[in-house]
Design an enzyme around this catalytic site. Sequence first.
Site, PDB file in Angstrom:
ATOM      1  N   ASP A  99       0.837  -1.198   0.000  1.00 52.39           N
ATOM      2  CA  ASP A  99       0.000   0.000   0.000  1.00 52.39           C
ATOM      3  C   ASP A  99       0.872   1.248   0.000  1.00 52.39           C
ATOM      4  O   ASP A  99       2.006   1.243   0.510  1.00 52.39           O
ATOM      5  CB  ASP A  99      -0.974   0.004   1.173  1.00 52.39           C
ATOM      6  CG  ASP A  99      -0.294   0.045   2.527  1.00 52.39           C
ATOM      7  OD1 ASP A  99       0.716  -0.669   2.707  1.00 52.39           O
ATOM      8  OD2 ASP A  99      -0.761   0.789   3.415  1.00 52.39           O
ATOM      9  N   GLU A 142       0.003  -0.742   5.945  1.00 50.03           N
ATOM     10  CA  GLU A 142       1.085  -0.121   6.701  1.00 50.03           C
ATOM     11  C   GLU A 142       0.949   1.391   6.711  1.00 50.03           C
ATOM     12  O   GLU A 142       1.221   2.043   7.724  1.00 50.03           O
ATOM     13  CB  GLU A 142       2.441  -0.515   6.106  1.00 50.03           C
ATOM     14  CG  GLU A 142       3.622  -0.301   7.053  1.00 50.03           C
ATOM     15  CD  GLU A 142       4.200   1.118   7.020  1.00 50.03           C
ATOM     16  OE1 GLU A 142       4.963   1.469   7.938  1.00 50.03           O
ATOM     17  OE2 GLU A 142       3.886   1.884   6.075  1.00 50.03           O
TER      18      GLU A 142
END
Length: 395
Positions: free
Chosen positions: A76, A141
């Site tokens: 991500d 994250e």
Amino acid sequence: MKSSIDPVQNLAELIACPSITPAEGGALTVLEAMLAPLGFSVERPTFGEDGTPDVENLYARRSGNGPHLMFAGHTDVVPVGDAAAWTYPPFSAAIHNGEMYGRGAVDMKGGIACFVAAVGRHLEKHGGLNGSISFVITGDEEGPSINGTGKLLDWAKAKGESWDAAVVGEPTNPEKMGDMMKIGRRGGLSGTIVVHGVQGHVAYPHLADNPIRGLVTLIESLLYPAFDNGTKDFQATNLEFTTIDVGNPAVNVIPAKATATFNIRFNDTWTDETLMAEIHNRLDKAAGRHKLRPGKMAPVNYELTWRNRVSHVFLTHDEKLIGTLTSAVEATTGKRPQLSTSGGTSDARFIKDYCPVVEFGLVGKTMHMVDERVAIADLETLTQIYERFIADFFA
């Protein structure tokens, strides 16, 4: 296997996926397509929790007889900001003057691309592994970090998985490859202070109680004196206020409430319990001060709420892991990396509860910025470092 050994091609395929947290964006599908031909079994569990978005994650393992090495990271990325401000479209993976542009180029699709290439090259040369390698990759994250690595590790442990060491591929080098390896992280703690006052007319302050005066008094107590001067392994504990809100549109009205939110990064002088106690003690003492509240005898009426989860301070001492990776960096770059605990938090804070963990990746100068980019030469250097590390770790 051929395509997986080229970190530049790997990274271009990953950047092309618009995996803005918490969206998978195709990135895990691309990664699975790279790992499956290398003999990895791949699973992609999705985790959720009330009030948070569901997040898809990836766990891949190639098994062998010997130690189990984890590589961890995230696909991500943060939002691109103003896409028109980019020199090249943020998901185009354009190459110019020896650099590849794209969101996630260094944070941290680049690290993933290089580790996949390193594993592919090792298998091409040696035909197998004297142990096991697993990829622990999350899509959470850059987001709340609730449905990502922490739950993925719990899920894997429940299936019987255990690890001997882990490398997180976050960008750790400040200027050039070989500058720095992270062997620990400071802890992180956030809180919100709400001060309740009495609303009134600014011309009649004796009939009101201005919560801003009380809030300023409390803020000062957390900013001075310093919490500590740092330790042998960690820089000094630091508290920053990140927002102060009153929500009062009128210039002639004393508000009824004032709020401030802070974040503190702390070293191993403290535990979360002792630090929370210190903050409460400072606020309680400050609440009774009247320098900014003349004529008010009652203490400042405040509430303190702890936000999110605590990130615990940790330091890795594993000589094999640190020594093997340090030697690989030095052999490849000619530089011995500084062993550091600087910077913010990472998913290493979850991994430390399962095995020794260090962080080493690309140069992080452009992470989260417009025109995030990575030098093509650095991709090759990092791949060579990882390949040497894999060989030496399983030797």
